[in-house]
Design an enzyme around this catalytic site. Structure first.
Site, mmCIF file in Angstrom:
data_model
loop_
_atom_site.group_PDB
_atom_site.id
_atom_site.type_symbol
_atom_site.label_atom_id
_atom_site.label_comp_id
_atom_site.label_asym_id
_atom_site.label_seq_id
_atom_site.Cartn_x
_atom_site.Cartn_y
_atom_site.Cartn_z
ATOM 1 N N LYS A 92 0.824 -1.209 0.000
ATOM 2 C CA LYS A 92 0.000 0.000 0.000
ATOM 3 C C LYS A 92 0.859 1.261 0.000
ATOM 4 C CE LYS A 92 -3.772 2.061 2.739
ATOM 5 N NZ LYS A 92 -4.658 1.823 3.915
ATOM 6 N N SER A 152 -9.250 2.220 3.220
ATOM 7 C CA SER A 152 -8.397 2.949 2.282
ATOM 8 C C SER A 152 -7.397 2.045 1.548
ATOM 9 C CB SER A 152 -7.611 4.037 3.027
ATOM 10 O OG SER A 152 -6.791 3.460 4.037
ATOM 11 N N SER A 187 -9.839 -0.383 7.238
ATOM 12 C CA SER A 187 -9.278 -0.161 5.900
ATOM 13 C C SER A 187 -8.641 -1.382 5.256
ATOM 14 C CB SER A 187 -8.244 0.973 5.947
ATOM 15 O OG SER A 187 -8.880 2.192 6.201
#
Length: 445
Positions: free
Chosen positions: A80, A155, A179
């Site tokens: 990420k 996210s 997330s």
């Protein structure tokens, strides 16, 4: 080589060690698939093809010499874009940062490399992990492989799209209020938020130091467990699939109020599957969800504003409009508000401990609806009801995995265990995968 891309990482590792597969061939096939699929899904924001090839050749050389490069030797992993990877740029999904290549790896990235994993690239995040999909970020939002007109959740949006889209089997995400688990639910994969403190967060851009976690998103519970073992520094990663016969599982059905009817039906069916497998299922009463949300939101907003205050002062116009609005909500909070939220969080953690004293695990929904459409976000941020934030507040481990579908979109089952019982949590998730075919269903290509 494409047949190996859809095998789990244990099979890939066995083929590499057995000489049926070379790491360089696995990487080339992975790069080719990313090239084919990423333009439609926007999962990857940076691909380090040369670095991946170099690392693969090193793995092949080590295996040829009879050495063991580690439990993840040759396995491509996506990371990420909140997490530092040496030599790779980091935007954190925002124009407020200049994407200067990181000079060192985050702790978990260093652990992955020591285990032989190959970091193939960075994947999309919502801006600083704050908001929903937006079009004023340095890259477009990732799209859901089940239906690109729908969001992935966030996210860890790119992590989920990369795994569900078959570009990698495993990816790393972060989870401050859901997330990892929300994108796993929306994209029909497995997402594990470990026990607080088990997986180091050094080198990860913070959102809320109290609530931040890092963990795996994977195509299966076994692969999530294997990755978790490396991230947590365990010599023997947990092995999913232990029968659930005799286990006591509490069903937090009251938390499904207001859920999409198909989500309620899927959760009821999941509880029935556990019961048929010999687990004892009882409907339990959880603390009021609104209390968890109140404590978690105050902690998150206060700590997020503290983290961004100096940058907001100097680069306010470079933040996206949704991120600015989100951060500025923390300005109304006083120190006594944050102290009260921490006291409430401690009380709620004790309440969950008490509930888990009478059962081995809790099940509930991950999200109360399937993935919304991008059109729902045309006017900015939109509410997406989830049941994930409580376990960031309390620190208990929680995992999401698919338990059904509605109109072609996945539904997520969330399982929660006692703190430190991440291995058992993975075993329960693996057992559920064996009871149903949900995890075997893949998005249309």
């Amino acid at each position: 080589m494409t047949e190996f891309l859809d095998r789990d990482i244990a099979d890939q590792g066995a083929a590499l060690r057995g000489g049926q597969l070379r790491a360089i061939d696995l990487i080339e096939a992975t790069l080719a698939r990313i090239g084919q699929r990423n333009p439609a899904l926007n999962a990857f924001v940076h691909v380090d093809a040369d670095g991946a090839r170099h690392a693969a050749r090193m793995v092949d050389d080590a295996l040829q010499r009879g050495e063991d490069p580690g439990p993840l030797a040759g396995i491509p992993i996506a990371v990420k874009d909140l997490i530092d990877v040496r030599g790779m740029p980091g935007w954190c999904g925002s124009k407020a940062l200049d994407p200067v290549p990181a000079t060192s790896d985050a702790r978990i990235v260093a652990q992955l490399r020591r285990a032989g994993a190959i970091i193939i690239g960075k994947v999309a995040t919502y801006e600083f992990a704050l908001t929903g999909p937006a079009w004023d970020q340095p890259y477009p939002p990732a799209r859901n492989p089940w239906n690109p007109a729908h969001i992935t959740g966030g996210s860890s949006s790119g992590s989920a799209a990369a795994v569900a889209g078959g570009m990698v089997r495993v990816a790393i995400g972060t989870d401050t209020g859901g997330s990892i688990r929300s994108p796993a639910s929306y994209c029909g994969i497995v997402g594990l938020k470990p026990t607080a403190g088990l997986v180091p967060t050094g080198g990860i851009h913070p959102l809320s130091v109290t609530l931040d976690h890092a963990g795996p998103l994977a195509a299966s519970a076994a692969e999530a467990a294997m990755l978790f073992g490396v991230l947590a520094g365990n010599d023997a990663p947990p092995r999913p699939g232990q029968p659930v016969r005799g286990m006591r599982i509490g069903f937090a059905r009251g938390w499904l109020a207001g859920a999409q009817p198909t989500v309620v039906a899927a959760l009821d069916d999941a509880a029935s599957q556990f019961s048929l497998a010999g687990a004892s299922i009882s409907v339990i009463e959880m603390p009021d969800y609104d209390l968890f949300e109140a404590a978690g939101c105050v902690i998150l907003q206060a700590e997020a504003l503290s983290e961004h205050l100096d940058r907001l002062a100097s680069h306010y116009d470079r933040y996206g409009i949704d991120a600015r609005r989100n951060l500025l909500t923390g300005a109304v909070l006083q120190p006594e508000d944050l102290a009260a939220a921490h006291r409430l969080a401690a009380r709620l953690a004790r309440d969950v401990d008490d509930i888990l004293g009478g059962c081995d695990a809790i099940i509930t929904a991950t999200t109360l609806q399937t993935a919304p459409a991008f059109d729902d976000f045309g006017d900015g941020a939109a509410w997406t009801p989830m049941r994930t934030l409580p376990f960031n507040v309390t620190g208990h481990p929680a995992i999401s995995l698919p338990c059904g579908f509605a109109e072609g979109l996945p539904i997520g089952l969330q399982i929660i265990a006692r703190r430190g019982q991440d291995a058992m949590l993975c075993r329960i998730a693996g057992a559920f995968e064996g009871l149903t075919a949900h995890s075997l269903i893949r998005p249309p290509r």
